[in-house]
Design an enzyme around this catalytic site. Structure first.
Site, mmCIF file in Angstrom:
data_model
loop_
_atom_site.group_PDB
_atom_site.id
_atom_site.type_symbol
_atom_site.label_atom_id
_atom_site.label_comp_id
_atom_site.label_asym_id
_atom_site.label_seq_id
_atom_site.Cartn_x
_atom_site.Cartn_y
_atom_site.Cartn_z
ATOM 1 N N ARG A 1 -13.808 -7.863 11.132
ATOM 2 C CA ARG A 1 -13.651 -8.270 12.535
ATOM 3 C C ARG A 1 -13.224 -7.089 13.397
ATOM 4 N NH1 ARG A 1 -9.517 -13.036 14.647
ATOM 5 N NH2 ARG A 1 -10.561 -13.450 16.644
ATOM 6 N N HIS B 1 -0.413 10.041 -6.529
ATOM 7 C CA HIS B 1 0.747 10.821 -6.973
ATOM 8 C C HIS B 1 0.987 12.049 -6.083
ATOM 9 C CE1 HIS B 1 -0.171 9.491 -11.423
ATOM 10 N NE2 HIS B 1 0.064 8.476 -10.621
ATOM 11 N N ASP C 1 -8.134 10.402 -5.704
ATOM 12 C CA ASP C 1 -7.059 9.463 -5.982
ATOM 13 C C ASP C 1 -5.764 10.269 -5.912
ATOM 14 O OD1 ASP C 1 -5.114 7.789 -7.021
ATOM 15 O OD2 ASP C 1 -6.400 6.944 -8.573
ATOM 16 N N GLN D 1 3.605 2.103 -3.719
ATOM 17 C CA GLN D 1 4.277 1.186 -4.640
ATOM 18 C C GLN D 1 5.710 1.656 -4.879
ATOM 19 O OE1 GLN D 1 4.923 2.224 -8.013
ATOM 20 N NE2 GLN D 1 5.694 0.262 -8.754
ATOM 21 N N ARG E 1 -4.744 -5.693 5.617
ATOM 22 C CA ARG E 1 -3.896 -5.132 6.671
ATOM 23 C C ARG E 1 -2.449 -4.998 6.210
ATOM 24 N NH1 ARG E 1 -7.061 -9.022 9.607
ATOM 25 N NH2 ARG E 1 -5.328 -10.476 9.317
ATOM 26 N N PHE F 1 -3.938 5.872 -14.493
ATOM 27 C CA PHE F 1 -3.563 4.467 -14.359
ATOM 28 C C PHE F 1 -4.828 3.658 -14.121
ATOM 29 C CE2 PHE F 1 -1.935 0.775 -11.917
ATOM 30 C CZ PHE F 1 -1.121 0.256 -12.896
ATOM 31 N N LYS G 1 6.606 5.177 -6.153
ATOM 32 C CA LYS G 1 5.910 6.337 -5.612
ATOM 33 C C LYS G 1 6.840 7.234 -4.799
ATOM 34 C CE LYS G 1 1.872 5.493 -7.401
ATOM 35 N NZ LYS G 1 2.166 4.288 -8.178
ATOM 36 N N TYR H 1 -14.631 -14.413 16.946
ATOM 37 C CA TYR H 1 -14.869 -14.474 15.510
ATOM 38 C C TYR H 1 -16.255 -13.966 15.136
ATOM 39 C CZ TYR H 1 -10.611 -17.169 15.793
ATOM 40 O OH TYR H 1 -9.321 -17.561 16.061
#
Length: 386
Positions: free
Chosen positions: A217, A162, A159, A185, A234, A88, A188, A224
């Site tokens: 951060r 799968h 990767d 996703q 996140r 993919f 999956k 900050y």
């Protein structure tokens, strides 16, 4: 066309009151982002434990997971990342979005996994990462890639989008000593609609990734004082709560898929002109994200028409991935200094698989044995009619 009625397959995603309870738990804690809630932290701990990794980091999606991992491994402009040509396109785009050149290499004709010799031949002084993709849940030859990494000094990034729950010679993905990337996703093996995760073998890379996934951060910063460049990757608390429940089902689902693939691959192999995806005995647990098979000699147009026939007969069938270098997207930015024709010449197996391969959604492998017999009969009739 088929002797049996259309087979019945479970729906996907699978859920029940456990997900509802988890979502309510996340809702009622009153903190809906990871820096204030507990669901993401708990999911990361559980996911790391399940895969035998010291550290896990949940992120917004699987593509971001790859991009973040590559950045933490030093990938950027002037570097190269070796990827399988049959995958993919997120595998290559994650590198290209960082300004690195994605270098496609051929895959094995039996397993569809990246070819070790082809990867070794593509290593240059600019190569920063080699990315084995565990195609359809079958882990690539990690012994050979470990040796290649040691010999060249080039890092590996698995990767594993799968390969949730897969094993290589008894070792889980998180025990293989490299960073690994996952996707959640909607299609999956476990899902919250979207989401991703990284596994880390060391604390240093994990901490670097945490900073970059949270805009650079630190966790406890109140002034900050962003320490490094980053972005917001996140994961939210609601998605994490669903993933915790999805993870609790995964082990039993993989066991059933593995059992069903033993039957379906035998049935497919008995059909004249059909060749199911092969295996590797060292990959002693395959999570079977897709049930894949080839029709050698068919044209791309014929394969696509055959997929339409199978869909019309009630099968969740799809054409296999297009070779990444045969997409416009691959050439938009940070492309290698070559041509489609030259890459095709160097990737004959990718050319064949991209043309003649079909895959069935993994929910087929959660169905009854009767449904699998019907599936094979439908495929046999469709191939025979062609």
């Amino acid at each position: 066309m088929n002797a049996r009625p259309a087979p019945e397959f479970p729906s996907w995603p699978q859920y029940d009151d456990s997900e509802r309870t988890s979502l309510i738990r996340a809702l009622e804690q009153g903190q809906w982002w990871r820096m204030g809630g507990s669901e993401v932290d708990s999911f990361e701990s559980e996911f790391a434990d399940f895969h035998g990794a010291p550290h896990a980091l949940a992120v917004t999606n699987g593509t971001h997971a790859l991009e973040l991992a590559l950045q933490c491994l030093g990938v950027g402009p002037g570097t190269e990342v070796i990827v399988p040509a049959f995958t993919f396109i997120s595998s290559s785009q994650a590198a290209q979005r960082l300004g690195a050149v994605a270098v496609p290499v051929d895959v094995d004709l039996d397993t569809y996994n990246i070819d070790v010799a082809a990867a070794a031949a593509a290593v240059t002084p600019r190569t920063k990462v080699i990315m084995p993709v565990h195609m359809a849940g079958l882990i690539a030859d990690m012994d050979a890639f470990d040796k290649l990494s040691a010999d060249t000094g080039v890092a590996l990034l698995q990767d594993a989008a799968h390969a949730h729950g897969a094993r290589w010679q008894g070792k889980r993905v998180g025990e293989l000593g490299t960073v690994a990337s996952f996707s959640f996703q909607n299609g999956k093996l476990m899902t919250a609609g979207e989401g991703g995760a990284l596994l880390f073998p060391d604390e240093e890379t994990y901490e670097a990734a945490f900073l970059r996934h949270s805009c650079g951060r630190p966790r406890t910063d109140r002034r900050y004082l962003h320490q490094t460049a980053g972005t917001n990757m996140r994961l939210n608390e609601f998605s994490a709560s669903v993933l915790r429940t999805q993870l609790s089902r995964l082990d039993a689902q993989i066991a059933l898929r593995d059992q069903r693939w033993t039957l379906l691959s035998r049935l497919l192999g008995e059909i004249d002109g059909v060749v199911p995806q092969g295996g590797d005995p060292r990959a002693d647990r395959n999570s079977h994200y897709m049930a894949m098979f080839r029709i050698p000699g068919i044209s791309e147009e014929g394969r696509n028409a055959l997929v339409d026939t199978l869909v019309d007969a009630g099968l969740p069938a799809f054409a296999a991935f297009r070779a990444i270098y045969r997409t416009d997207a691959f050439w938009e930015t940070a492309a290698p200094d070559t041509t489609v024709e030259k890459l095709a010449e160097s990737c004959p197996h990718t050319e064949a698989i991209s043309t003649d391969c079909i895959w069935l959604h993994h929910r087929v492998l959660l169905a009854s044995e009767e449904a699998l017999h019907s599936t094979a009969e439908i495929i046999a009739a469709a191939v025979g009619a062609r």
